[in-house]
Write a protein that holds these residues in place. Structure first.
Motif, short mmCIF file in Angstrom:
data_model
loop_
_atom_site.label_atom_id
_atom_site.label_comp_id
_atom_site.label_asym_id
_atom_site.label_seq_id
_atom_site.Cartn_x
_atom_site.Cartn_y
_atom_site.Cartn_z
N ILE A 54 41.21 68.95 56.54
CA ILE A 54 42.57 69.06 57.06
C ILE A 54 43.29 70.26 56.44
CG2 ILE A 54 44.82 67.89 57.09
CD1 ILE A 54 43.28 65.28 57.62
N GLU A 55 43.02 70.53 55.17
CA GLU A 55 43.56 71.76 54.56
C GLU A 55 43.12 72.98 55.37
OE1 GLU A 55 45.13 72.80 51.63
OE2 GLU A 55 45.77 70.84 50.93
N MET A 56 41.84 73.02 55.73
CA MET A 56 41.32 74.13 56.52
C MET A 56 42.00 74.19 57.88
SD MET A 56 37.41 74.73 57.91
CE MET A 56 37.53 73.29 59.01
N THR A 57 42.17 73.05 58.53
CA THR A 57 42.83 73.00 59.84
C THR A 57 44.26 73.51 59.75
OG1 THR A 57 41.45 71.12 60.50
CG2 THR A 57 43.49 71.47 61.74
N ASN A 58 44.97 73.09 58.71
CA ASN A 58 46.35 73.55 58.54
C ASN A 58 46.41 75.05 58.30
OD1 ASN A 58 47.55 71.04 58.91
ND2 ASN A 58 47.47 70.51 56.73
N ALA A 59 45.45 75.57 57.56
CA ALA A 59 45.43 77.01 57.28
C ALA A 59 45.21 77.82 58.55
CB ALA A 59 44.34 77.33 56.26
N LYS A 60 44.58 77.19 59.53
CA LYS A 60 44.33 77.86 60.82
C LYS A 60 45.46 77.64 61.82
CE LYS A 60 39.28 77.59 60.45
NZ LYS A 60 38.03 77.03 61.03
N GLY A 61 46.53 77.01 61.38
CA GLY A 61 47.67 76.81 62.26
C GLY A 61 47.96 75.37 62.61
N GLY A 62 47.12 74.45 62.14
CA GLY A 62 47.37 73.05 62.41
C GLY A 62 46.90 72.62 63.80
N VAL A 63 47.55 71.61 64.34
CA VAL A 63 47.19 71.04 65.65
C VAL A 63 48.39 71.10 66.56
CG1 VAL A 63 46.49 68.96 66.87
CG2 VAL A 63 45.42 69.53 64.68
N ASN A 64 48.23 71.75 67.69
CA ASN A 64 49.31 71.85 68.67
C ASN A 64 50.60 72.36 68.04
OD1 ASN A 64 47.49 70.71 70.54
ND2 ASN A 64 48.11 68.64 69.97
N GLY A 65 50.45 73.32 67.15
CA GLY A 65 51.61 73.93 66.51
C GLY A 65 52.21 73.14 65.37
N ARG A 66 51.58 72.04 65.00
CA ARG A 66 52.10 71.21 63.91
C ARG A 66 51.07 71.05 62.81
NH1 ARG A 66 54.46 65.95 66.87
NH2 ARG A 66 54.87 65.35 64.70
N GLN A 67 51.55 70.93 61.59
CA GLN A 67 50.69 70.70 60.45
C GLN A 67 50.37 69.21 60.33
OE1 GLN A 67 50.03 73.55 57.64
NE2 GLN A 67 49.89 74.18 59.79
N ILE A 68 49.26 68.91 59.67
CA ILE A 68 48.86 67.53 59.40
C ILE A 68 49.13 67.22 57.94
CG2 ILE A 68 46.99 65.84 59.41
CD1 ILE A 68 45.53 67.70 61.41
N GLU A 69 49.81 66.13 57.68
CA GLU A 69 50.01 65.67 56.31
C GLU A 69 49.10 64.46 56.11
OE1 GLU A 69 53.53 64.15 53.26
OE2 GLU A 69 54.05 64.94 55.23
N PHE A 70 48.05 64.65 55.34
CA PHE A 70 47.06 63.61 55.08
C PHE A 70 47.39 62.96 53.74
CE2 PHE A 70 43.18 61.39 55.49
CZ PHE A 70 42.42 61.50 54.33
N ILE A 71 47.79 61.69 53.79
CA ILE A 71 48.19 60.97 52.58
C ILE A 71 47.14 59.90 52.30
CG2 ILE A 71 50.03 59.66 51.48
CD1 ILE A 71 51.91 60.72 53.69
N SER A 72 46.45 60.05 51.17
CA SER A 72 45.34 59.17 50.85
C SER A 72 45.54 58.52 49.49
CB SER A 72 44.03 59.97 50.85
OG SER A 72 42.92 59.12 50.65
#
Length: 393
Positions: A54-72
């Motif tokens: 998810i860090e990698m996905t966010n660095a590429k712009g996230g999903v549909n213009g939004r970032q993902i906050e993954f809380i574990s």
């Protein structure tokens, strides 16, 4: 921004992983609970791999213009702690969905609660058959093949290839172990008397050595190990130490070379049979696979501390890609309803690192994304697949 390394360090310091920019405007909040400590802590690397993905996905712009906050958060593989952490995610963190919460007994503890709260409970890290019940639990969906299906595959192989076998089984004394146990007996059908000995163990037990010794005394020439990584490694090692020359079968959830077979000893693990659905590092057939090459690059850049010999990092990468794909399918409707609808409409999705011939499919009345596996044997260095991909509807 919380960096990849600081997030991983936070997991150790505070028992929580948070990937992505915590202060990003309107992030997609995805909640997770993993056993970063306790008897199933080997699985913690799954959560860390997802966090890195998810860090990698966010660095590429996230999903549909939004970032993902993954809380574990960490539950130590404890059902009461799982309840506590999930309530925290839903009622305090206000996550949009839960994803990859791990464990059969732990997920059982939150099953009714999370469905009553109408929070999507997606792609669980457990193969219990009960997660495929959209009529009664419309928010909960599994990901991996069911334990019942896997157990039936072993039963069929034994009946076809060792018709006179005497089978002994070690299994975890909870819903996880009993799913395999019941599935295996169902698979044997009228040959159920082939199962001559069984020994349940408790997750609080320090070892399963005495159970393995007692099972050998039954005279069985097939030994089925239904166990999470710590106890699987113990059972493999002990069965070799006492010279039990039985054909051993190992559950898919504990087939990790780095996480289970290496601690047990490669020589002690030689000849074990399991069933898989994901590519493995070290499999010569996929040495030059573009998907494995991409995964190696990911590991080197985003999770260099991770173990590339562990199937749990492969698993985390593949299921991480699945949740990102699902969010992308949801488009602009990233509400709970929109995400659930997307998860229930996956069509022939070829998640990275799935074995050839295995695809993900879901529908409103089918919450079992992966329903195929292939048998494989450990040769002392890596898993070698054999036979055809077995699909179970």
């Amino acid at each position: 921004m919380i960096t990849r390394r600081s997030a991983l360090m936070a997991a150790v310091a505070t028992s929580a992983l948070v990937a992505g920019p915590a202060l990003a405007e309107d992030p997609i909040k995805i909640g997770n609970v993993m056993p970063y400590s306790g008897p199933a802590s080997a699985y913690g690397t799954i959560g860390k791999t997802i966090n890195a993905y998810i860090e990698m996905t966010n660095a590429k712009g996230g999903v549909n213009g939004r970032q993902i906050e993954f809380i574990s958060y960490d539950d130590g593989y404890s059902p009461p702690k799982m309840v506590e952490q999930v309530r925290r995610l839903v009622e305090q963190d206000e996550v949009t969905a839960l994803f990859q919460t791990l464990g059969t007994p732990t997920n059982t503890a939150i099953h009714k609660y999370i469905n009553a709260k109408r929070v999507p409970h997606l792609f669980l890290a457990t193969g219990a058959a009960k997660w495929d019940d959209p009529e009664n639990f419309p928010m909960t969906m599994g990901w991996q093949p069911s334990y019942v299906v896997e157990a039936k595959i072993y039963a069929k192989y034994i009946m076809d290839n060792m018709p006179d076998a005497k089978v002994a089984m070690l299994y975890q004394n909870d819903d996880f172990g009993k799913d395999y146990y019941n599935g295996f007996k169902e698979g044997l059908g009228d040959k159920v008397d082939m199962l001559v000995a069984e020994a349940p163990y408790e997750v609080a037990a320090p070892t399963v050595d005495s159970e393995v010794i007692n099972l050998k005394a039954s005279g069985a020439d097939v030994f089925i190990i239904i166990a999470t990584p710590k106890f699987a490694a113990q059972a493999i090692k002990k069965s070799a130490e006492i010279g039990w020359e039985a054909q051993r079968f190992l559950t898919n959830v504990s087939l990790s070379v780095g996480g289970v077979l290496k601690p047990a000893g490669f020589e002690a693990s030689k000849g074990i049979i399991s069933a898989g659905y994901l590519m493995e590092e070290g499999d010569a057939q996929f040495a030059d696979s573009p998907e494995l090459l991409e995964w190696r690059e990911f590991m080197a850049e985003w999770y260099p501390e991770g173990d590339v010999t562990s199937s749990f990092t492969v698993f985390g990468y593949s299921v991480g890609a699945t949740i990102v794909h699902t969010l992308e399918m949801a488009g602009d409707d990233l509400s709970r309803e929109g995400i659930l609808a997307a998860a229930a409409s996956l069509k022939d999705y070829d998640a990275p690192l799935l074995l050839p011939g295995i695809l993900i499919n879901t529908a409103e009345d089918d919450f079992a994304p992966i329903e195929a596996m292939q048998l494989q044997k450990f040769d002392g260095e890596s898993w070698k697949r054999f036979g055809e991909v077995i699909t179970v509807d």
